[in-house]
Design an enzyme around this catalytic site. Structure first.
Site, mmCIF file in Angstrom:
data_model
loop_
_atom_site.group_PDB
_atom_site.id
_atom_site.type_symbol
_atom_site.label_atom_id
_atom_site.label_comp_id
_atom_site.label_asym_id
_atom_site.label_seq_id
_atom_site.Cartn_x
_atom_site.Cartn_y
_atom_site.Cartn_z
ATOM 1 N N SER A 32 23.220 34.500 2.774
ATOM 2 C CA SER A 32 23.541 33.534 4.071
ATOM 3 C C SER A 32 23.995 34.036 5.215
ATOM 4 C CB SER A 32 24.918 32.911 3.190
ATOM 5 O OG SER A 32 25.124 31.718 3.837
ATOM 6 N N ASP A 41 17.888 25.527 -2.358
ATOM 7 C CA ASP A 41 18.984 25.762 -1.607
ATOM 8 C C ASP A 41 19.107 24.788 -0.603
ATOM 9 O OD1 ASP A 41 20.813 26.946 0.025
ATOM 10 O OD2 ASP A 41 19.737 28.877 0.379
#
Ligand SMILES: *[C@@H]1O[C@H](CO)[C@@H](O)[C@H](O)[C@H]1NC(C)=O
Ligand SMILES: *[C@@H]1O[C@H](CO)[C@@H](O)[C@H](O)[C@H]1NC(C)=O
Ligand SMILES: *[C@@H]1O[C@H](CO)[C@@H](O)[C@H](O)[C@H]1NC(C)=O
Ligand SMILES: *[C@@H]1O[C@H](CO)[C@@H](O)[C@H](O)[C@H]1NC(C)=O
Ligand SMILES: *[C@@H]1O[C@H](CO)[C@@H](O)[C@H](O)[C@H]1NC(C)=O
Ligand SMILES: *[C@@H]1O[C@H](CO)[C@@H](O)[C@H](O)[C@H]1NC(C)=O
Length: 545
Positions: free
Chosen positions: A186, A466
């Site tokens: 991330s 995602d």
């Protein structure tokens, strides 16, 4: 973005206010597993300002260096082995500790005789530059001025070049004499990509997992993945309800909106946008929410949470107990029934509203109001939430809410970026040395290449379901490239947000599609390591010539 604290998850947190900090972090939380393991925490003398000549930073810091925390595991280490450096990103080092024990770092270390280290990102956990000043004054705008992406990635390179690891003082483990390979998921995944790109002569390689390398103001794309992949009856019910709600907002039907708020138990919340954000909490958003959402799904049931599916099951339940509510607002929408409104409202009333403590106004910042400027300005939030908001407001844009326009949506279109940009203005009034721009200076982040970023020995791993996908190199708007051992480019098709970061250590016990990426990571890292002596010799030669 997230992995971490059991205690922060659905069972124990409230939204906003004091716990804002906590709820913001949950965007990335995936662990409801065991509480964070305890590690010995070590400390490294880090440089506060890596750019002393850059006028952006104003006068020199009160303290030239600060203690930066790190934790390590050397169980699999063999002398001469590689060092795997995991960036803790927007949380503490220890909260990512499981990755040293059973996750991707442990698996790589086991396969290569390596050592795993987690470095705590500046301004998170208990790693603060100018900590005495911050203890006295809090995280004022001025005291946050050393929190930039370029300073953070310079920390990683400097650390690799200078650390002396406890228990291994007799060995020189520093880069570039040793292969240092970074991992981040991330935000940390983006930083990993940036570090390899900027400091490729120091950091030998890196795996950027779901690296949010491109940032936006407003991230409506968050909802696209969910709209495409979530149960369609659930998605359509919510989209239909949002369409009707937006019709009432656009036609300024205050009587109807008052009734709508009451149906959700949110009559005390003044701003319809705060109502809209609250009823979308089970779906999630790019910034904060109190329960687990689509982002917290994980292949490992001990790590992830199925709250999202429980929510969808509740919304589309065939149980008729609440179905009378579905017709309650029909009088405002030409007789049209609001299918599943009763189920949806019951879920919000029973699962979200209880996060507001008894006796506290539903409209306060501690609960579902987001309009108290004083509460946003409180400098004494060291939980990571304020630092994360600051990074977002300065240059990362991740806080920014914005519903999609011109297409179906799970979040009311009344929420656009001006809604959340107020939080920056209120949160970070101009200081003496530091000012947050009116809108995030995205070029400070996107300058590393955004969706185009690539480098030798930079692996880019993303997930096909995602919600951050559009910020990652496998974005549907991205630039597909060849997948090679030197520049691995791999999409875990049925994978969510950095689903390769957690593991079981026994890789053959993992589901096939996770085994596949872990086996691949071991394969390309081993191939990199085989080339290290050549790289090193060439580097030494180039330097001396
Ligand atoms: C900053 O400027 C000084 C004086 O011009 C110079 O000696 C130094 O190398 C510069 N430092 C960096 C990091 O560029
Ligand atoms: C290091 O990791 C191994 C593998 O998970 C584990 O058995 C060991 O207890 C860990 N050591 C420490 C000090 O945490
Ligand atoms: C329907 O929902 C109500 C309220 O939650 C519950 O009491 C009832 O048992 C449910 N009925 C069935 C058949 O599940
Ligand atoms: C706004 O927040 C501040 C600080 O948390 C609090 O003292 C104040 O009572 C709040 N104001 C309102 C109107 O809720
Ligand atoms: C690893 O997992 C496989 C598959 O579940 C199992 O057969 C094997 O016994 C496990 N190995 C160890 C060392 O636990
Ligand atoms: C050796 O280093 C030079 C300069 O950095 C680089 O251009 C070249 O590609 C390198 N060659 C090999 C084989 O790594």
């Amino acid at each position: 973005m997230r992995t971490l604290f059991l205690s922060l998850l659905a069972t124990s947190c409230s939204v906003l206010g004091q716990d804002l900090s906590r709820s913001i972090l949950e965007r990335k939380l995936i662990s409801r597993q065991s509480p964070a393991p305890t590690f010995n925490t070590f400390s490294f003398n880090q440089i506060t300002n890596h750019f002393p000549n850059d006028t952006f930073y104003g006068p020199p810091p009160t303290s030239a260096t600060f203690p930066q925390n790190y934790i390590l595991n050397d169980t699999f280490y063999r002398p001469g082995g590689p060092i795997f450096l995991l960036d803790s990103g927007e949380t503490s080092a220890s909260s990512r500790g499981s990755f040293l024990l059973t996750g991707v770092i442990a698996e790589l270390a086991q396969a290569t005789g390596g050592m795993g280290i987690i470095i705590e990102h500046r301004y998170y956990g208990t790693t603060f530059p100018e900590s005495e000043l911050i203890a006295a004054e809090g995280l004022t705008t001025d005291n946050l001025r050393w929190l930039t992406t370029e300073q953070s990635i310079a920390d990683f390179a400097y650390f690799a070049q200078h650390v002396s690891v406890p228990g291994h003082e007799d060995e020189d483990l520093t880069a570039p004499g040793r292969p240092w390979i970074m991992y981040g998921g991330s935000l940390a995944g983006a930083e990993t990509a940036f570090t390899v790109k900027e400091f490729g002569d120091v950091i030998y390689g890196g795996i950027s997992s779901s690296g949010t390398v491109k940032v936006f103001t407003g991230y409506p794309q968050w909802y696209y993945t969910i709209q495409e992949n979530a149960p369609q009856d659930c998605v359509q019910s919510i989209e239909d309800i949002v369409d009707k709600m937006d019709f009432l907002i656009n036609t300024k039907n205050t009587a109807a909106l008052a009734e709508l708020k009451t149906i959700f138990g949110l009559e005390a919340v003044q701003d319809i946008r705060d109502v809209a954000l609250t009823i979308a909490f089970p779906i999630g958003n790019p910034f904060f929410y109190p329960t687990n959402s689509w982002q917290e799904l994980n292949w490992d049931p001990n790590v992830g949470s199925d709250d999202f599916f429980l929510f969808c099951d509740a919304v589309t339940s065939a149980n008729k107990t609440f179905s009378a509510v579905d017709s309650q607002l029909s009088k405002f929408t030409g007789g049209a029934v609001w299918t599943n409104l009763g189920n949806y409202a019951n879920y919000i009333k029973t699962k979200i509203i209880p996060f507001c403590p008894p006796g506290v106004s539903l409209d306060s910042n501690e609960c579902f109001g987001t309009h108290n400027a004083t509460a946003w300005a409180d400098p004494n939030d060291f939980s990571g939430n304020r630092a994360y908001l600051y990074q977002s407001c300065l240059e990362a844009g991740q806080f920014s809410q914005g519903a999609p326009l011109g297409r179906r949506t799970l979040l009311s279109r009344s929420i656009q970026t001006d809604y959340s940009e107020r939080w920056c203005k209120w949160g970070f009034p101009a200081g003496k040395f530091n000012t947050v721009p009116a809108t995030p200076a995205l070029e400070r982040w996107n300058k590393y290449g955004a969706l185009h970023i690539q480098a030798d020995r930079l692996a880019q791993v993303d997930g096909g379901i995602d919600p951050w996908q559009y910020a990652c190199v496998h974005s549907p708007d991205g630039f597909p490239r060849e997948d090679t051992l030197l520049r691995p480019y791999y999409l875990i098709k049925q994978g969510g947000h950095h689903w390769d970061e957690n593991g079981l250590l026994n890789i053959s016990a993992e589901p096939d599609f996770i085994q596949a990426i872990h086996d691949y990571e071991i394969k390309f890292v081993k191939s990199w390591l085989a080339d290290f002596p050549k790289w090193r010799a060439n580097q030494t030669q180039t330097r001396s010539s």
